[in-house]
Structure formats: C-alpha cells, structure tokens
Scaffold this motif. Sequence first.
Motif, PDB file in Angstrom:
ATOM      1  N   GLU A  51      46.882  42.616  31.742  1.00  0.00           N
ATOM      2  CA  GLU A  51      47.983  43.568  31.589  1.00  0.00           C
ATOM      3  C   GLU A  51      47.690  44.559  30.465  1.00  0.00           C
ATOM      4  N   GLU A  52      47.080  44.064  29.368  1.00  0.00           N
ATOM      5  CA  GLU A  52      46.779  44.940  28.228  1.00  0.00           C
ATOM      6  C   GLU A  52      45.734  45.994  28.589  1.00  0.00           C
ATOM      7  N   ILE A  53      44.730  45.604  29.390  1.00  0.00           N
ATOM      8  CA  ILE A  53      43.712  46.574  29.819  1.00  0.00           C
ATOM      9  C   ILE A  53      44.350  47.652  30.678  1.00  0.00           C
ATOM     10  N   GLN A  54      45.206  47.236  31.585  1.00  0.00           N
ATOM     11  CA  GLN A  54      45.861  48.181  32.483  1.00  0.00           C
ATOM     12  C   GLN A  54      46.714  49.184  31.710  1.00  0.00           C
ATOM     13  N   LEU A  55      47.490  48.696  30.738  1.00  0.00           N
ATOM     14  CA  LEU A  55      48.352  49.583  29.953  1.00  0.00           C
ATOM     15  C   LEU A  55      47.534  50.501  29.047  1.00  0.00           C
ATOM     16  N   ALA A  56      46.478  49.959  28.428  1.00  0.00           N
ATOM     17  CA  ALA A  56      45.639  50.778  27.545  1.00  0.00           C
ATOM     18  C   ALA A  56      44.902  51.850  28.338  1.00  0.00           C
ATOM     19  N   LEU A  57      44.488  51.518  29.556  1.00  0.00           N
ATOM     20  CA  LEU A  57      43.810  52.503  30.396  1.00  0.00           C
ATOM     21  C   LEU A  57      44.758  53.638  30.768  1.00  0.00           C
ATOM     22  N   SER A  58      46.016  53.307  31.005  1.00  0.00           N
ATOM     23  CA  SER A  58      47.009  54.348  31.314  1.00  0.00           C
ATOM     24  C   SER A  58      47.152  55.324  30.145  1.00  0.00           C
ATOM     25  N   ALA A  59      47.073  54.784  28.925  1.00  0.00           N
ATOM     26  CA  ALA A  59      47.180  55.640  27.737  1.00  0.00           C
ATOM     27  C   ALA A  59      45.952  56.526  27.571  1.00  0.00           C
ATOM     28  N   ALA A  60      44.780  56.013  27.973  1.00  0.00           N
ATOM     29  CA  ALA A  60      43.532  56.760  27.770  1.00  0.00           C
ATOM     30  C   ALA A  60      43.152  57.634  28.958  1.00  0.00           C
ATOM     31  N   ARG A  61      43.810  57.437  30.111  1.00  0.00           N
ATOM     32  CA  ARG A  61      43.384  58.142  31.319  1.00  0.00           C
ATOM     33  C   ARG A  61      43.432  59.665  31.213  1.00  0.00           C
ATOM     34  N   ASN A  90      35.763  36.025  43.679  1.00  0.00           N
ATOM     35  CA  ASN A  90      34.893  34.868  43.434  1.00  0.00           C
ATOM     36  C   ASN A  90      34.430  34.828  41.978  1.00  0.00           C
ATOM     37  N   ALA A  91      34.063  35.994  41.436  1.00  0.00           N
ATOM     38  CA  ALA A  91      33.623  36.063  40.035  1.00  0.00           C
ATOM     39  C   ALA A  91      34.765  35.691  39.098  1.00  0.00           C
ATOM     40  N   ALA A  92      35.982  36.146  39.413  1.00  0.00           N
ATOM     41  CA  ALA A  92      37.143  35.839  38.570  1.00  0.00           C
ATOM     42  C   ALA A  92      37.438  34.337  38.572  1.00  0.00           C
ATOM     43  N   VAL A  93      37.258  33.695  39.720  1.00  0.00           N
ATOM     44  CA  VAL A  93      37.470  32.244  39.799  1.00  0.00           C
ATOM     45  C   VAL A  93      36.411  31.509  38.982  1.00  0.00           C
ATOM     46  N   GLN A  94      35.147  31.947  39.113  1.00  0.00           N
ATOM     47  CA  GLN A  94      34.056  31.304  38.375  1.00  0.00           C
ATOM     48  C   GLN A  94      34.233  31.445  36.869  1.00  0.00           C
ATOM     49  N   MET A  95      34.776  32.585  36.434  1.00  0.00           N
ATOM     50  CA  MET A  95      34.999  32.813  35.012  1.00  0.00           C
ATOM     51  C   MET A  95      36.337  32.240  34.536  1.00  0.00           C
ATOM     52  N   GLN A  96      37.042  31.550  35.447  1.00  0.00           N
ATOM     53  CA  GLN A  96      38.320  30.900  35.154  1.00  0.00           C
ATOM     54  C   GLN A  96      39.401  31.897  34.735  1.00  0.00           C
ATOM     55  N   ARG A  97      39.267  33.117  35.220  1.00  0.00           N
ATOM     56  CA  ARG A  97      40.301  34.108  34.969  1.00  0.00           C
ATOM     57  C   ARG A  97      41.404  34.001  36.022  1.00  0.00           C
ATOM     58  N   VAL A  98      41.045  33.473  37.166  1.00  0.00           N
ATOM     59  CA  VAL A  98      41.982  33.223  38.254  1.00  0.00           C
ATOM     60  C   VAL A  98      41.785  31.770  38.687  1.00  0.00           C
ATOM     61  N   SER A  99      42.869  31.052  38.888  1.00  0.00           N
ATOM     62  CA  SER A  99      42.753  29.653  39.302  1.00  0.00           C
ATOM     63  C   SER A  99      42.120  29.554  40.686  1.00  0.00           C
ATOM     64  N   HIS A 100      41.547  28.395  40.964  1.00  0.00           N
ATOM     65  CA  HIS A 100      40.911  28.192  42.265  1.00  0.00           C
ATOM     66  C   HIS A 100      41.925  28.359  43.397  1.00  0.00           C
ATOM     67  N   GLU A 101      43.135  27.826  43.200  1.00  0.00           N
ATOM     68  CA  GLU A 101      44.164  27.918  44.228  1.00  0.00           C
ATOM     69  C   GLU A 101      44.565  29.366  44.488  1.00  0.00           C
ATOM     70  N   TRP A 140      45.977  37.800  34.300  1.00  0.00           N
ATOM     71  CA  TRP A 140      44.959  38.573  35.014  1.00  0.00           C
ATOM     72  C   TRP A 140      45.550  39.102  36.311  1.00  0.00           C
ATOM     73  N   ARG A 141      45.331  40.378  36.555  1.00  0.00           N
ATOM     74  CA  ARG A 141      45.846  41.016  37.764  1.00  0.00           C
ATOM     75  C   ARG A 141      44.684  41.554  38.596  1.00  0.00           C
ATOM     76  N   VAL A 142      44.857  41.538  39.903  1.00  0.00           N
ATOM     77  CA  VAL A 142      43.814  42.006  40.814  1.00  0.00           C
ATOM     78  C   VAL A 142      44.178  43.397  41.311  1.00  0.00           C
ATOM     79  N   SER A 143      43.302  44.372  41.019  1.00  0.00           N
ATOM     80  CA  SER A 143      43.459  45.737  41.525  1.00  0.00           C
ATOM     81  C   SER A 143      42.508  45.897  42.707  1.00  0.00           C
ATOM     82  N   VAL A 144      43.048  45.948  43.905  1.00  0.00           N
ATOM     83  CA  VAL A 144      42.239  45.905  45.128  1.00  0.00           C
ATOM     84  C   VAL A 144      41.634  47.270  45.432  1.00  0.00           C
ATOM     85  N   GLY A 145      40.312  47.286  45.674  1.00  0.00           N
ATOM     86  CA  GLY A 145      39.616  48.510  46.055  1.00  0.00           C
ATOM     87  C   GLY A 145      39.433  48.599  47.559  1.00  0.00           C
ATOM     88  N   PHE A 146      38.826  49.690  48.012  1.00  0.00           N
ATOM     89  CA  PHE A 146      38.672  49.934  49.448  1.00  0.00           C
ATOM     90  C   PHE A 146      37.592  49.053  50.086  1.00  0.00           C
TER      91      PHE A 146
END
Length: 267
Positions: A103-113, A164-175, A148-154
């Motif tokens: 959430e912090e990355i998303q908000l900070a990016l909005s400020a810097a965009r 898969n990378a987010a799950v491996q890095m434990q940023r998103v639970s397996h479930e 952690w939030r998922v921003s879906v691309g095309f």
Amino acid sequence: MNSFERMAPDQIARLALAVCATAEAMGQSLSPDAAELIADDLADYPATVVSAALKSCRRGGGKLTTDSILQRVQAADGRPGKDEAWSIALASSDEFDTVVMTEEIQLALSAARPVLNAGDKVGARMAFISAYERLVVKARTEAKPIQWRVSVGFDPNRRIEAVNAAVQMQRVSHERGCLLLADLTREPITEDGRAVAGLLTGTPCQPSEKVRAKLDEIRVDLALKRQQKADAREAERCRVLAELDLRRTNLISQSAAIQSKEAARGR
C-alpha cells in the motif's frame, strides 16, 4: 489505526517478565515498573515478533531500550527498503506487467507520478522515497501490518510469474496465491487487451472509450517528448555554434592585437 490484535493482559505480564530477563541477560538492571511500561508499548505487535526481537537484542548486545526493541520489531514487518520499493514502483509503469506492491509503494508512486510523467526520473525517485519513508514510518508507528496488493497487467504469462514469485517470497500466502492464479488464468482476454496488444502486433482492434483516451494521451505525450528532445538538440547545436563563433572572434581580436604590436615595434 492499529490493525494487530493487542495482547491480552496475561500476555503483557509475561512479556514484562521476558523484558526483565532479557535486560538481566544483557547485564542491565530493569525495575518491574519499567519492564511493564516497555511491555505495554510493545503490546500492539504480535507476540512472536516481539519475542524474536528480544532474542535479537540479546544476541546483538548493547543497551536494551524500547527503541532498540521496536527497531527490530518494525524491521521484521516485511516492508521493502526504499531502493527495492522504487524498483517495484518502476515495474508497475509497464501496463503489461503484473506487479505485487505494498500500500505504501502504491501511495508513494501516486505522489511521484507527476514528476515521473514529466520525464524527471531522478526527481521522481526523490519524491517517491520521501513519501515512501514517511508512509512506512506512519504505518509502523500505528503497528499496521504490511499489505501486498496485486496490480494485474495485460500479459497473462507475466501474471502467473508475478504471483508465483510473490508466493515464493512469502509476500502472498499460498492459499491466496492459488486463488489469484485461478482467477487470473480464468480471466478472458478483453477487447482492451487485444487493442493494446495490437499496437505491437499490428492487428487492428477497437478499444473502449477509456482505453482509447489513454492511448491518445500516450501518443500526445510521446510526441511532446520527441519534440522536447529535438528542441534540446537544436538548442545545444546553437550553443556550440555560438561558442565557436565567440572563440573565432577572440582569436581574430588576439591576432589583430599581435599584429598591431609587431607593427609598432617595426616603426
């Protein structure tokens, strides 16, 4: 607002004993009242995280303080450092990429965009880091857990790789990762997706009004940047020519002065 469940009174009491024992193990003397105050300050965080922080303090040495414990507690929240956060933010600028961000990355990016859109990448990074660090401090002060939030691309393949990378890095639970993958792989390709992909493949497809407006905005922005670069090159060329002309004028003046001196000597 604190998003963790505060420790129960009996947990706080046990934590106070653990704080006293840690202080003694580190060669300090801590009164029960002081230990209770420290335990109360730490009660907004998960007990397992606080216990790990106390263990780190015992191993690290130094003086046991509320701040030294909190630093370890907060550093364990999983929030990326400023440089990693900036790289994640930049990756999100590619609309084909699926990016997992906090959430912090998303908000900070909005400020810097706005600065980033103006083409000032260095200034955008400074604005992002300033906002990001402020947001992280606020979240940690409020004992707010990382989200952690998922921003879906095309690109559907990149979606699977990112989750898969987010799950491996434990940023998103397996479930949650399994649910996301099920949704993402089931999601049909929209006309907007085909329209964006058509820019690369040359296959025509009509996008929605919203995407068409966005594409027009991108085209105008690219044309403006090309013109700005051309203007900058022309300005640089004029500057170099003016500098050469000034040097030539100076050389002519110096040559004339030398000739005048030599003529004066010959008289």
